[in-house]
Write a protein that holds these residues in place. Structure first.
Motif, PDB file in Angstrom:
ATOM      1  N   LEU A  23      -5.260  -2.425   9.138  1.00  0.00           N
ATOM      2  CA  LEU A  23      -5.942  -1.384   9.917  1.00  0.00           C
ATOM      3  C   LEU A  23      -4.935  -0.374  10.463  1.00  0.00           C
ATOM      4  O   LEU A  23      -5.243   0.826  10.578  1.00  0.00           O
TER       5      LEU A  23
ATOM      6  N   VAL B 160      -4.270   2.154   7.830  1.00  0.00           N
ATOM      7  CA  VAL B 160      -5.351   3.152   7.788  1.00  0.00           C
ATOM      8  C   VAL B 160      -5.076   4.245   8.812  1.00  0.00           C
ATOM      9  O   VAL B 160      -5.175   5.446   8.522  1.00  0.00           O
TER      10      VAL B 160
ATOM     11  N   ALA C  14      -5.356   6.457   3.099  1.00  0.00           N
ATOM     12  CA  ALA C  14      -6.061   5.775   4.188  1.00  0.00           C
ATOM     13  C   ALA C  14      -7.269   5.010   3.646  1.00  0.00           C
ATOM     14  O   ALA C  14      -7.556   3.882   4.080  1.00  0.00           O
ATOM     15  N   ALA C  15      -7.977   5.610   2.700  1.00  0.00           N
ATOM     16  CA  ALA C  15      -9.133   4.943   2.093  1.00  0.00           C
ATOM     17  C   ALA C  15      -8.696   3.680   1.355  1.00  0.00           C
ATOM     18  O   ALA C  15      -9.376   2.645   1.398  1.00  0.00           O
TER      19      ALA C  15
ATOM     20  N   LEU D 139      -8.062   1.001   3.853  1.00  0.00           N
ATOM     21  CA  LEU D 139      -9.320   0.555   4.449  1.00  0.00           C
ATOM     22  C   LEU D 139     -10.043  -0.425   3.522  1.00  0.00           C
ATOM     23  O   LEU D 139     -10.595  -1.440   3.990  1.00  0.00           O
TER      24      LEU D 139
END
Length: 398
Positions: free
Chosen positions: A269, A272, A369-370, A373
């Motif tokens: 996290l 992300v 970031a995706a 995630l």
């Protein structure tokens, strides 16, 4: 490494694919070398001696790099240096854990504070290179060579860390080759742990490969010229290492309170958030986002890299301690770094590079970031870990 290549070869290495090829040398050298070094220190040679020898050889390679003018030769000399350097990451951990255990110390409690000294050294190197104006100078290789040589010589004074499997019976072909650590993949818990370590290693490589370039690209935008982030990018990025020193100290609490599963989830996290803040940050009004991203990096890196090595140490038998650490590094800095470099370079060139060769950094960081995630969503669903498990015996893993 990236800025030097760019400086020497006059922008001939301008695409993301070519940039990633430079950084993939780290992944190539880390795929097999840490595991091979682990086998050697488990069965043949003291870990501290091999650690010293590799740093001395690396110092010679680093000293030769500034003398290279041809891009192809540069690649091979740099690869040779990385072959010497990458195994030292796991070897340093093996030596440290061995010394702590010989003194009856709890590695989970004692190692993180000791590890902060290494991060302080990293910060000192960044600031030295930046403040002396050597960020784009070949002189940084001479500085690194001198430090590597000093460390290599010093390594021979470290506590003895002899191979524990030298006289162990070799019942199978795997035993005779010293490949016992690879039997860890037969255990579903370890197999999933190593696979996600590889995926997080790819995320780490995205930061290593593009973080400095991203900050450096702001110098081409007039409104950002003269800002602190543009003038001293290495110092801005060193905030990440300052953050590391704080989060390393928090590892014992988090590991004992939540266990490796949730510590690694926190790391995912944090990746992300790290990439998302980069997507919206800039050296002017968005400087706080860049700084916060660097702070978050400390949690993202430490909570899977340092915690992961502690998990391996406390859940594997002593006779494969070096091989197991080498295997962990092989997945993170080997396969993870290699795949992260190659795939990201291709995707950036295909989907995030404009006709004038400038980069769509907003889209790049959002896509990263995706990626992080997706990993964070899947990991807690598939990883099962029994808290306070005893170290796995080789017989249980076979």
């Amino acid at each position: 490494m990236l800025t030097i290549a760019h400086y020497w070869f006059g922008n001939k290495l301008g695409t993301a694919t070519q940039f990633s090829a430079i950084f993939s040398t780290m992944g190539i050298s880390a795929i097999f070398m840490p595991a091979l070094a682990g086998i050697l220190v488990d069965r043949v040679i003291n870990a501290e001696k091999l650690y010293g020898i590799l740093h001395i050889l690396g110092a010679i390679a680093l000293f030769c790099l500034p003398l290279v003018k041809d891009p192809t030769i540069f690649f091979w000399v740099m690869l040779l240096n990385m072959i010497f350097y990458m195994p030292t990451l796991s070897l340093s951990i093996t030596v440290a854990y061995s010394a702590l255990k010989n003194n009856n110390e709890d590695v989970i409690t004692a190692f993180p504070p000791m590890r902060t000294i290494g991060t302080v050294g990293f910060i000192a190197a960044l600031w030295t290179v930046s403040l002396t104006g050597n960020e784009s100078s070949a002189n940084q290789f001479y500085i690194a060579s001198a430090v590597a040589l000093s460390l290599g010589i010093y390594a021979f004074t470290l506590p003895k860390c002899p191979p524990l499997s030298r006289n162990a019976p070799k019942k199978t072909f795997v035993d005779s080759l010293g490949l016992n650590a690879f039997t860890l993949f037969k255990n579903p818990r370890f197999a999933i742990f190593f696979i996600f370590s590889m995926l997080l290693g790819a995320a780490l490589q995205l930061t290593n490969a593009y973080g400095d370039v991203f900050i450096g690209d702001f110098r081409t935008v007039k409104i950002y010229q003269g800002t602190i982030a543009v003038k001293y990018p290495a110092i801005i990025m060193s905030i990440s290492q300052v953050s590391e020193t704080l989060f390393i100290l928090a590892i014992p609490f988090f590991l004992k309170k939540f266990g490796i599963k949730y510590v690694m989830l926190i790391s995912m996290l944090a990746w992300v958030l790290r990439f998302g803040l980069f997507a919206y940050g800039n050296p002017a009004g968005g400087l706080w986002m860049l700084v916060l991203s660097c702070i978050v990096y400390g949690m993202a890196f430490d909570f899977f890299n340092i915690s992961g090595s502690l998990f391996v140490e406390t859940n594997t038998p002593p006779e494969i301690r070096g091989s197991a650490q080498g295997l962990f590094m092989m997945m993170v800095n080997g396969f993870g770094a290699f795949l992260g470099s190659i795939i990201s370079g291709f995707l950036i060139d295909e989907f995030f590079t404009y006709a004038d060769h400038s980069k769509n950094w907003h889209g790049i960081w959002l896509s990263f970031a995706a990626y992080a995630l997706v990993i964070a969503v899947i990991f807690p669903l598939v990883f099962r870990n029994k808290r306070d498990a005893e170290p796995q015996r080789l017989a249980d893993l076979a």
